[in-house]
Design an enzyme around this catalytic site. Structure first.
Site, PDB file in Angstrom:
ATOM      1  N   ASP A 271       0.956  -1.376  -0.038  1.00 16.08           N
ATOM      2  CA  ASP A 271      -0.015   0.067   0.066  1.00 16.08           C
ATOM      3  C   ASP A 271       0.718   1.275   0.146  1.00 16.08           C
ATOM      4  O   ASP A 271       1.912   1.291   0.343  1.00 16.08           O
ATOM      5  CB  ASP A 271      -1.022   0.042   1.218  1.00 16.08           C
ATOM      6  N   GLU A 272       0.181   2.305  -0.459  1.00 20.73           N
ATOM      7  CA  GLU A 272       0.778   3.620  -0.454  1.00 20.73           C
ATOM      8  C   GLU A 272       2.168   3.761  -0.685  1.00 20.73           C
ATOM      9  O   GLU A 272       2.968   4.409  -0.007  1.00 20.73           O
ATOM     10  CB  GLU A 272       0.686   4.052   1.265  1.00 20.73           C
ATOM     11  N   SER A 273       2.661   3.208  -1.758  1.00 24.33           N
ATOM     12  CA  SER A 273       3.874   3.456  -2.361  1.00 24.33           C
ATOM     13  C   SER A 273       3.707   4.629  -3.314  1.00 24.33           C
ATOM     14  O   SER A 273       3.145   4.484  -4.508  1.00 24.33           O
ATOM     15  CB  SER A 273       4.330   2.276  -3.177  1.00 24.33           C
TER      16      SER A 273
END
Lengths: 669, 669
Positions: free
Chosen positions: A308-310
């Site tokens: 997530d959230e890269s």
């Protein structure tokens, strides 16, 4: 032995089971619980079942203060027969059979289960079924057939942003077992810390954990403890983003330009730019060794890789990586993450694991045995299920949002309104209640998880039709006491924290004050306090409880009065007393808050509580009398309520919405 | 920075230190505590000191909710300079230097200590010195010179009759460190269980512990944890009596006739007949191996061999042993125990340990380096000191006697009235507060030890002249909150246990009831309940606290009124409110007690509480009015008080003695 029938029946059986079983038929009579109580296992038994029976015996003894034998016979003569067919799967999987049936008659009880895990579920029901009246303890006669609605019923705990020692993890597992949750999702690494000893890469913890990590022995201890309770442990190593703590010891893994290090453990929260470099072969060599080592610690068939959230920022700012992208026709950083996942998957599979990832790992062409965990909500889950991917729902169950048990309870992984076909529905494996750890430490963690997680556990286990919120709160109050019995501190923490804040044992005024308050959500606190991993969690917000019992009680009474203003004299009296108690306590609350800087920030909230309580009393009066409210009363009162919604002292009042309804119900003169 | 002088001084320094230092001079002004606070170690520092400084920083942060840097400089620029000369002894002994001095001025603070252990003591004082007023936190300016009165300041914990897991032991050690206790006496084996893994004799735990024991790794972990806090760990393996748990796995050690086994773990309490056979060489071979193995786990120079309560019955009933006695001209079983000790001593010495034993090991000709621990009281201690033996006093400090903090506090290991010569006085090394575990489990243990052990810790550390009981209780109330901060559950346990008993979170009436009660002593409970190791500890007695704060408060107010009946209007009002509160709560107390069999046994106590409270109110009225008490009032009231002293429900009222005084003070008409 008293056999009760007819009208006496209603008195003997009070259903406090949580989660509710799939089917329950109350029968006549009761099975007395006395010092002669025994358990026998006439067919199969093993160490896991034996230990669970011992825990059950001790729980029954604690509940009644009656000494009972701990010797379990293998014959057919006992008060409770635990009739199990076999051990079940050597490594518990999604397909483990968790069903059981429980029959209690006035003379005996029998628990049938095809597997030990089914028996573990049933033994929890046995413990919950025990009732006490003024003169004795007993099991009500019932016939229960039970099986879970969803196969994946998880609790996710972030141990990176704050670390929780093994005893905290163990009592969390005990709480999970009590409400039949079956997956402990252990979020073991993130920007703020890498929490498992790696013998192959020791700098992951020697430089990336501040000394706060689990040894491999401790991991094995936790996995065994969980298995003993029929709980799978799914480890998560979040990548390629959320990995800054890895880079402190292994900077070559990062995507920065040469010499862009050294890296430090991230103290801030929110999205980090640094990410694993997906373009180097050395990255995959490292991951192969690390995943090989980590999968050897976790027998579960699933391995969570985060994803997530890269944000791709570090990738875009490195010319070498940009060149790689164009050389491999990867049009953007999302495509580069797909490439990373495609390289990661065979490594995970090499160690005989299925990959699990957050929403972002989902992309066209993803192999079908990857499980998608949705943190973006039901819509994302529906999308992936439509395309044939198995999924787990998390987002409505984020405990740091500080929503009520009711809100968490009513969110369904597979709502009746779902557009999925029957086949697609089978792809929704279940859900996970998620505890992120920005704002909790080992003192407050229990009070943030429990008892709200128990309400979600019922959503995951019980039939979809079980949605009576009043009844859920009634049973949750009892379950909360049971959770305290396994060692959780979710109730005691509030008073303990208030004593620490006040520096004295005399905290009655602060307890009255706290009963009107709850913590603001993660995002509100983050915005208002600019918290980091280093922020001390020693404020009033850290003491008060999310959704305290008084919150729903007040809401329920106000709604009762609004439904039938004159027909609820008890609710009216109770509400009046609540408001009056807050008013009466005001001077001592203010005195207590004035003793220290940490408490005195809440003084405005104390003043507001008095004003709001007065409005509550006035509204009750106007609603029940013929005297009309003065002109402007309603307008001024609503303005006061509105003002009380503004942020202050990181805590919010629990009763503003129903109070507003109450005021609005007063006729305008 | 505010520099306060003159009249403001009194307001800035409130002495809540416990134990009191040997010398303290309050100075003008205060050193503000802000987010810029730092600590530096300009001279010596090591891992132990570093860790203690980190704990201090975290404590200060928790106390203030102010984030502070955790980076410790080695220069000379910091708010607090910790100036230590050296590490101290590699293995802490009786002779470790524990002195320190602490100077706080309005601009800086300096802690000087010759050793790290001295610095550990001083860092506790630093944590206790921090004060908070409505607007800020600060250290008052002081000059402290401190050193312990006694070198041996112990806490003895029996883990055999009930077992306490490692987290319990660790928080006990944290509590000890907070009040400068320096010896953890670990009573590791007894008839009811052998609690340390032996690799040489694995059946000691596999058959003698019910699976409840410490692994050798855990022992090492505890020893390291204790050393980190400047606490020695003295293990005790009680022999030749109190060893029945050994015989379950190794029956040949016992003195029974051939075939008199098999032995079982003893469940009953009290004195056991079975004892180690002192006549066989194989016994000493076994002990040599066992002591060799156990001493390798415990670096402390002392090794406790118990030696108490060996009744000789099994010896006398074995003809072979009787023959041995006559062959060796041992006139009685006491002489045989002397023989046993004479054989034991060289084994202990072979492993470079000094032997410690309870009173019974003392006999003429005993080598002078054996330490006598007196459980028979000061008289026995004086006797052995007179003969030149070093000793430790325990008996006045038996916490299971449920005496008040005051009674424990006022007992002195070396009273001013002692007949010992100055040289003999040096043989009194100190004392140990003792926690025997017949009636406690891991839920209640903290509430039985704390905060009373802290009062004894002051007796062992502070100058003999510090005996102001009012002042001790004032400081103990603050220290109790500090002990809760290290994780002890001595305060929270009461409410938790009452919730479990009541099955609900609504326990306000039960808390009011509990404030008038305390547990009966060990021996009273034992007599009344016929307890064994298997008795569930889930009754009201297990919830209520020994010497609750309300006890001394009531006593103090009554004494104040008796001293000057008209001059204490506040005490009078407070007392009236207490009595009235008990009377008002009576209906809800009785309702709460009526919900379960375990609680309803206390109903008579609830009725008595109402009667006693009425008597209290009446006495206050008669004492302050000209209306005389009716004839017979005093007689009837005293009869009611007397009746309330009779055993009931295993709990006793906290205020009967002062109430009796109050009634007796009412003039007879």
């Amino acid at each position: 032995m008293a056999i009760l029938t007819g009208s006496a029946l209603a008195q003997t059986f009070t259903n406090t089971l949580l989660p509710q079983p799939s089917s329950l038929a109350a029968q006549s009579g009761q099975l007395p619980f006395t010092t002669t109580f025994t358990i026998a296992t006439p067919h199969f038994h093993d160490a896991r079942l034996d230990a669970a029976i011992q825990r059950t015996l001790i729980s029954l003894e604690h509940q009644t203060a009656l000494p009972i034998s701990k010797i379990v016979a293998t014959g057919n003569s006992a008060t409770l027969i635990v009739d199990v067919q076999g051990a079940g799967q050597p490594i518990q999987s999604l397909d483990e059979d968790e069903t059981y049936s429980l029959t209690v008659t006035p003379t005996s009880a029998t628990l049938h289960a095809p597997t030990v895990v089914g028996a573990l579920r049933g033994l929890q029901t046995v413990q919950q079924l025990l009732q006490t009246d003024p003169t004795h303890s007993f099991f009500p006669a019932v016939q229960i057939e039970d099986a879970p609605r969803f196969r994946w019923r998880g609790l996710h705990l972030d141990v990176s942003r704050h670390f929780f020692p093994v005893p905290v993890i163990k009592r969390t597992l005990d709480g999970m077992a009590s409400v039949k949750l079956n997956v402990f999702h252990w979020h073991l690494s993130d920007d703020q810390g890498f929490r498992v000893e790696s013998k192959r890469f020791p700098r992951l913890t020697s430089l990336g954990s501040n000394g706060l990590f689990y040894t491999q022995d401790q991991v094995r201890e936790v996995v065994a403890y969980a298995r003993d309770r029929g709980i799978r442990v799914v480890p998560e190593f979040d990548m390629p983003g959320h990995t800054r703590s890895w880079f402190v010891g292994y900077p070559d893994l990062a995507s920065g330009l040469a010499g862009s290090g050294p890296y430090t453990i991230r103290r801030e929260f929110g999205i980090e730019d640094a990410a694993i470099d997906p373009t180097r072969e050395s990255t995959y060599q490292f991951l192969d060794v690390l995943i090989g080592e980590m999968t050897s610690l976790f027998p579960d068939p699933y391995f969570h890789v985060g994803g997530d959230e890269s944000n791709g920022k570090q990738w875009k700012s490195n010319a070498r990586i940009v060149d790689f992208m164009s050389a491999h026709t990867l049009k953007d950083t999302d495509a580069l993450q797909v490439y990373f996942n495609q390289r990661l998957l065979p490594i995970v599979q090499k160690y005989h694991k299925h990959m699990v990832g957050w929403d972002e790992v989902f992309h066209p062409g993803l192999p079908k045995d990857v499980i998608i965990q949705s943190w973006r909500g039901a819509k994302a889950l529906t999308e992936s299920a439509t395309q044939g991917y198995q999924g787990i729902l998390s987002q409505p169950y984020y405990l740091d949002g500080m929503k009520s048990a009711k809100d968490n309870y009513l969110a369904d992984p597979l709502p009746t309104t779902s557009t999925l076909t029957p086949e697609q529905r089978t792809f929704v494996l279940g859900g996970e209640v998620c505890m992120w750890a920005e704002h909790i430490d080992e003192r407050s963690v229990d009070s943030r998880i429990w008892p709200r997680a128990a309400a979600v556990a019922e959503r995951f286990w019980s039939p979809q039709s079980i949605t009576d919120v009043d009844d859920m709160y009634r049973r949750l109050a009892v379950q909360s006491i049971r959770l305290e019995a396994v060692g959780l501190t979710h109730i005691s923490h509030e008073a303990t924290a208030l004593r620490q804040l006040a520096g004295t044992e005399n905290i009655d005024p602060l307890l009255i004050f706290a009963s009107a308050l709850e913590p603001v959500s993660f995002s509100d606190r983050y915005r208002q306090q600019h918290t980091t991993q280093l922020t001390p969690l020693d404020n009033l917000i850290d003491a008060v409880r999310p959704d305290p019992p008084s919150r729903y009680e007040t809401e329920r009474m106000i709604h009762q009065i609004l439904k039938a203003p004159t027909a609820s004299p008890e609710a009216r009296t109770h509400l009046q007393q609540s408001f009056q108690r807050w008013i009466n306590a005001a001077p001592s609350i203010e005195a207590a808050l004035s003793t220290s800087p940490a408490l005195s920030t809440a003084l405005p909230r104390a003043h507001q509580l008095t004003e709001l309580s007065k409005i509550g009393l006035q509204a009750l009066t106007y609603l029940s009398s013929t005297t009309p409210a003065p002109t402007n009363w309603k307008q001024q009162s609503l303005a006061t309520i509105e003002a009380a919604k503004a942020p202050s002292a990181l805590v919010r009042f629990t009763f503003l919405a129903p109070l507003q309804e109450l005021v609005n119900a007063v006729p305008i003169p």
